[in-house]
Design a protein around this motif. Structure first.
Motif, PDB file in Angstrom:
ATOM      1  N   MET A  12      19.645  42.304  -0.762  1.00  0.00           N
ATOM      2  CA  MET A  12      19.297  40.931  -1.137  1.00  0.00           C
ATOM      3  C   MET A  12      20.167  40.023  -0.285  1.00  0.00           C
ATOM      4  N   GLY A  13      19.546  39.145   0.482  1.00  0.00           N
ATOM      5  CA  GLY A  13      20.307  38.349   1.433  1.00  0.00           C
ATOM      6  C   GLY A  13      20.600  39.166   2.675  1.00  0.00           C
ATOM      7  N   SER A  14      21.092  38.501   3.707  1.00  0.00           N
ATOM      8  CA  SER A  14      21.212  39.185   4.996  1.00  0.00           C
ATOM      9  C   SER A  14      22.551  39.891   5.175  1.00  0.00           C
ATOM     10  N   GLY A  15      23.358  39.972   4.122  1.00  0.00           N
ATOM     11  CA  GLY A  15      24.612  40.717   4.242  1.00  0.00           C
ATOM     12  C   GLY A  15      25.717  39.885   4.864  1.00  0.00           C
TER      13      GLY A  15
ATOM     14  N   LEU B 142      28.634  36.378   8.698  1.00  0.00           N
ATOM     15  CA  LEU B 142      29.747  35.523   8.253  1.00  0.00           C
ATOM     16  C   LEU B 142      31.092  36.158   8.588  1.00  0.00           C
TER      17      LEU B 142
ATOM     18  N   ASP C 135      15.099  41.745   0.462  1.00  0.00           N
ATOM     19  CA  ASP C 135      14.769  40.683  -0.486  1.00  0.00           C
ATOM     20  C   ASP C 135      14.467  41.222  -1.885  1.00  0.00           C
ATOM     21  N   THR C 136      15.263  42.165  -2.320  1.00  0.00           N
ATOM     22  CA  THR C 136      15.065  42.695  -3.669  1.00  0.00           C
ATOM     23  C   THR C 136      16.430  42.808  -4.351  1.00  0.00           C
TER      24      THR C 136
ATOM     25  N   GLN D  60      14.231  43.897  -8.606  1.00  0.00           N
ATOM     26  CA  GLN D  60      13.249  42.829  -8.764  1.00  0.00           C
ATOM     27  C   GLN D  60      12.486  42.618  -7.457  1.00  0.00           C
ATOM     28  N   ALA D  61      11.173  42.827  -7.498  1.00  0.00           N
ATOM     29  CA  ALA D  61      10.307  42.433  -6.382  1.00  0.00           C
ATOM     30  C   ALA D  61       9.542  41.206  -6.861  1.00  0.00           C
ATOM     31  N   ALA D  62       8.745  40.600  -6.006  1.00  0.00           N
ATOM     32  CA  ALA D  62       7.946  39.453  -6.432  1.00  0.00           C
ATOM     33  C   ALA D  62       7.044  39.897  -7.579  1.00  0.00           C
TER      34      ALA D  62
ATOM     35  N   ARG E 131      31.596  35.123 -15.541  1.00  0.00           N
ATOM     36  CA  ARG E 131      31.107  33.912 -16.208  1.00  0.00           C
ATOM     37  C   ARG E 131      32.129  33.417 -17.212  1.00  0.00           C
ATOM     38  N   GLU E 132      32.904  34.353 -17.723  1.00  0.00           N
ATOM     39  CA  GLU E 132      33.950  33.944 -18.656  1.00  0.00           C
ATOM     40  C   GLU E 132      35.269  34.558 -18.258  1.00  0.00           C
TER      41      GLU E 132
END
Lengths: 414, 411
Positions: A34-37, A41, A274-275, A293-295, A321-322
């Motif tokens: 997911m994302g280009s890694g 960067l 993209d998953t 998750q796929a489309a 988150r906490e």
């Protein structure tokens, strides 16, 4: 449901290395991303260990590692696997026409975009500061319109490091790329992928080239494919050319990413991009599948073995988150952290002390299998690599890509 | 988790994903338009960064016009920012107060034009002739359509009228085929091949004449209100079939992406997400049959070395490249992935005169790949990708399903 021998989750350096090493062992590998890694960067040089616990410069990464505490990822990986991973990486980069150099015994000093020198273990020839040795003149090559690379700052900072007796000169190149949006090193590198750009640059620099007396110091612009650009310019000028690290998008990281993807394709790795991997399917001590998750729907991917390379806080591999409840979302692995608000961070961001939060991550045994707080193994076939690992501050000690490389290699070999 | 963090996490509206942007530049490294042009300021600035200024009414980002909605930025983003959708929403906002050009009106409303053409006797032939004359007289160019390109010709018979003559073996197992405008009007053989493939797998194929254009050409030209009308109609139809347990399958990857994902991203209506669960890409569906051991693999032998250009809008569906895997099972077939990035066409983007050079420059990598590859056939699931491959690669590509249909042999 797809079935593979090994599923690797994540496409940063650790994920790519884990997938490639697994595939080269003859395994059927699926890489879920997911994302280009992180490589766009990331300078793409391999820091193994630049500084010890007291932030003292480490002359030899091999020796420096001996002094690390027992919970450090390198201690789990072991020197043998680190050595083998370095060997494998050097061989792979050579095979794909982007040879890296260096060894665990001695640091390479890489110039940065502000004119400092940073230690690293493995780097391509074009970023190896060893090339400054014996020169009498450093030509700093700035590019018209390129921000974040200022000749004057570089000159001021690098002069005391390389020697006050050398001659420093700044040359600014007009690429003709100005007039639209701000340009990046990537734009200039793409311009230099073509003969026209390379000729313009070499013609402009030729008057300054005096064989081995001169070294040209440039931003990371010498082409987007392996070492082709650096070789070409070095050939034309008959002088050493050295690139600095720069702000992202990182041209050198992208060069490395490119050869990794070529090699993954050549080794038959199935890449699902993209998953987002959502959760694991567990049977006893083993994970049997992950759900991604796929489309419009979820897809289930089965395998014998899983390598977790989703990264730390920056990439969402670990979230919090906490306060004091860090999570690893896919396998729900126990995440270790430094307790106590007062130990969480050091308000001096660039101080010579590590950041508590940066130590957050998953603790493993010597097989890189995850452990809970009581030292009990949580899964028998889920390996944890790269920034998912806890117990080290990669930024402070300059060890990010080294841990990624070695842990990925080891996990793939298990 | 506290109520507040939960609420933040559950917000899926595209506009809000902008706040997840870390300005890391991954999208910039991945953007093909930025690579080809310095006029586009890039996804990071135009999408999430500019979106933070959304409270300023007068704010117009001119270079937004350069975004092709190829979605490379969305795929590059590590934080789930729906950059291209932000751009499309912003573009629609712009056209609320700015007039559309005649060119955009024409490129957005291919379906309307096709209906007109089909309503006339010999309409397709006349229109094709008209387009040829129009091109040579420079009429298209004069309104801003790339004069270098041929407008896609109308097939003599649309898929839907050909479908009437296809005699199928009826079956309990049914799917509804969503042809989309391009297959229906310009490339009906893809639809015919798909029907054959499904029949060979024991499915009866239905069509639904109440479906209309998925709306993709409308979205990218800023006619968002019209796209929403299309979405409402199509979502209602998908629901209709969902209730009967009949999936909707598309061969065009931009249509399937629109039905499965973009409706919901753009309009954020829960029904759209629910309907999407009943929509499949053709090879996604076939791969699912394979997983269940139900794919008919009685293939005849073919001799082909295929170069597979994977469309951007397939990549954005997040299930990999099942066509490569399935075609690879056919004896005598070798599949090579082109891995050459975006083709540059992006639906109607490459038809715009002012974007033609950018479109062709983006395609260079693919064209070169085609020229140097030893493959004898180029395949791609997307109709406009195939147009670009034809135009810039000088080869006649086909849809992967056509190869599969061939492998099932005659009859």
């Amino acid at each position: 449901m797809k079935h593979s021998d090994t599923i690797v989750i994540g496409s940063g350096l650790a994920g790519l290395m884990a997938a490639l090493t697994s595939a080269r062992r003859g395994k059927k590998v699926t890489l879920l991303t997911m994302g280009s890694g992180s490589l766009s960067l990331n300078s793409g040089v391999i820091d193994v260990l630049g500084f010890d616990e007291n932030h003292a410069f480490v002359e030899s990464p091999r020796k420096g590692i001996e002094t690390l505490p027992k919970d450090h990822p390198y201690k789990k990986i072991g020197m043998d696997m680190l050595e083998k991973s370095v060997e494998a990486f050097l061989a792979f980069t050579k095979e794909y026409h982007f040879p890296y150099r260096g060894s665990l015994d001695k640091q390479i000093m890489v110039p940065t975009a502000v004119g400092t020198l940073k230690p690293t273990c493995l780097a391509p020839h074009s970023m190896d500061g060893t090339g400054f040795k014996g020169c009498s003149k450093v030509i700093i090559v700035a590019v018209e319109g390129l921000k974040d690379f200022y000749g004057d700052i570089i000159k001021e900072n690098i002069r005391p490091l390389l020697g006050e007796d050398l001659v420093y000169e700044i040359v600014t190149i007009d690429t003709g790329l100005t007039g639209g949006r701000d340009i990046t090193t990537l734009d200039v590198a793409r311009w230099l992928d073509h003969d026209k750009g390379m000729t313009t640059l070499s013609e402009a620099l030729k008057p300054y080239a005096k064989g081995s007396e001169t070294v040209f110091l440039l931003p990371q612009i010498l082409g987007t494919s392996g070492h082709a650009g650096a070789l070409a310019l070095r050939g034309k000028l008959e002088s050493e050319v050295i690139e600095t690290t720069c702000l992202p998008p990182s041209v050198n990281g992208l060069r490395l990413q490119k050869i990794f993807y070529e090699a993954l394709r050549d080794s038959g790795v199935d890449i699902i991009e993209d998953t987002k991997v959502l959760r694991a399917v567990r049977k006893g001590a083993k994970c049997t599948a992950v759900v991604a998750q796929a489309a419009a729907r979820e897809k289930t991917y089965e395998a014998e073995k899983f390598i977790l390379a989703t990264g730390g806080f920056y990439s969402g591999g670990i979230t919090m988150r906490e306060f004091e409840h860090p999570k690893e979302a896919i396998f729900d692995l126990p995440v270790w952290f430094v307790p106590g608000e007062e130990n969480w961070s050091n308000e001096q961001l660039f101080a010579d002390k590590p950041q508590g939060f940066a130590m957050t991550g998953i603790r493993t045994d010597e097989n890189l299998l995850p452990l809970d707080g009581n030292g009990k193994r949580v899964y028998d076939n889920v390996y944890v690599v790269g920034r998912n690992l806890g117990g080290y501050d990669f930024c402070f000690e300059h060890s990010g890509n080294g841990v990624a490389l070695a842990s990925a290699y080891k996990a793939a070999m298990m | 988790m506290s109520e507040l963090t939960k609420a933040i996490k559950e917000k899926t509206e595209s506009m809000l994903t902008a706040d997840h942007c870390l300005s890391c530049t991954s999208c910039m490294a991945g953007c093909p338009v930025m690579e080809a042009s310095r006029e586009y300021r890039g996804p990071k600035l135009v999408g999430p960064a500019h979106n933070r200024m959304r409270f300023s009414q007068e704010d117009v980002e001119e270079s937004l016009d350069f975004c092709s909605n190829c979605k490379s930025c969305d795929r590059a983003c590590p934080s789930g920012v729906e950059v291209s959708t932000l751009n499309m929403l912003r573009r629609a906002e712009y056209y609320k107060t700015h007039p559309h050009s005649q060119r955009d009106d024409m490129l957005a409303h291919g379906e309307r034009m096709a209906k007109l053409v089909r309503s006339m006797p010999f309409g397709a032939s006349c229109a094709n002739l008209g387009m040829k004359i129009g091109k040579s007289l420079g009429i298209f160019k004069s309104i801003g359509i790339a004069g270098e390109r041929d407008m896609p010709a109308y097939a003599s018979k649309s898929f839907l009228s050909m479908f009437k003559d296809i005699r199928q073996t009826s079956s309990e197992k049914k799917i509804v085929f969503y042809p989309g405008c391009f297959i229906n009007e310009n490339d009906p053989e893809v639809g015919v091949a798909f029907v054959k493939v499904m029949q060979k797998n024991g499915y009866e194929v239905l069509v639904d004449r109440e479906f209309n254009c998925c709306g993709s050409p409308l979205v990218v030209t800023g006619y968002l209100d019209e796209a929403l009308e299309h979405a409402h109609n199509n979502v209602a139809r998908i629901y209709h079939w969902k209730q009967q347990g009949i999936p909707v399958v598309a061969c065009c990857t931009s249509c399937s992406l629109m039905l499965k994902k973009e409706y919901h991203e753009l309009f954020d209506e829960p029904e759209m997400k629910e309907a999407a669960e009943n929509v499949y890409d053709a090879f996604e569906f076939l791969a699912m049959l394979e997983d269940e051991g139900k794919l008919n693999t009685k293939f005849g032998s073919l001799t082909h070395h295929l170069l597979y250009h994977v469309p951007c809008h397939l990549k954005s569906q997040g299930f990999g490249t099942p066509a490569a895997h399935i075609l690879g099972k056919i004896p005598g077939i070798k599949v090579e992935l082109a891995d050459a990035g975006c083709c540059g066409m992006s639906g109607n983007y490459g038809f715009k005169q002012d974007k033609y050079d950018i479109s062709m420059k983006i395609g260079e990598r693919l064209f070169e790949r085609i020229a140097t590859s030893k493959a004898d056939t180029v395949i791609s699931d997307c109709g406009t990708c195939r147009l670009q491959i034809q135009h810039g690669g000088h080869v006649e590509p086909c849809h992967p399903v056509e190869i599969l249909a061939k492998a099932y042999g005659e009859g």
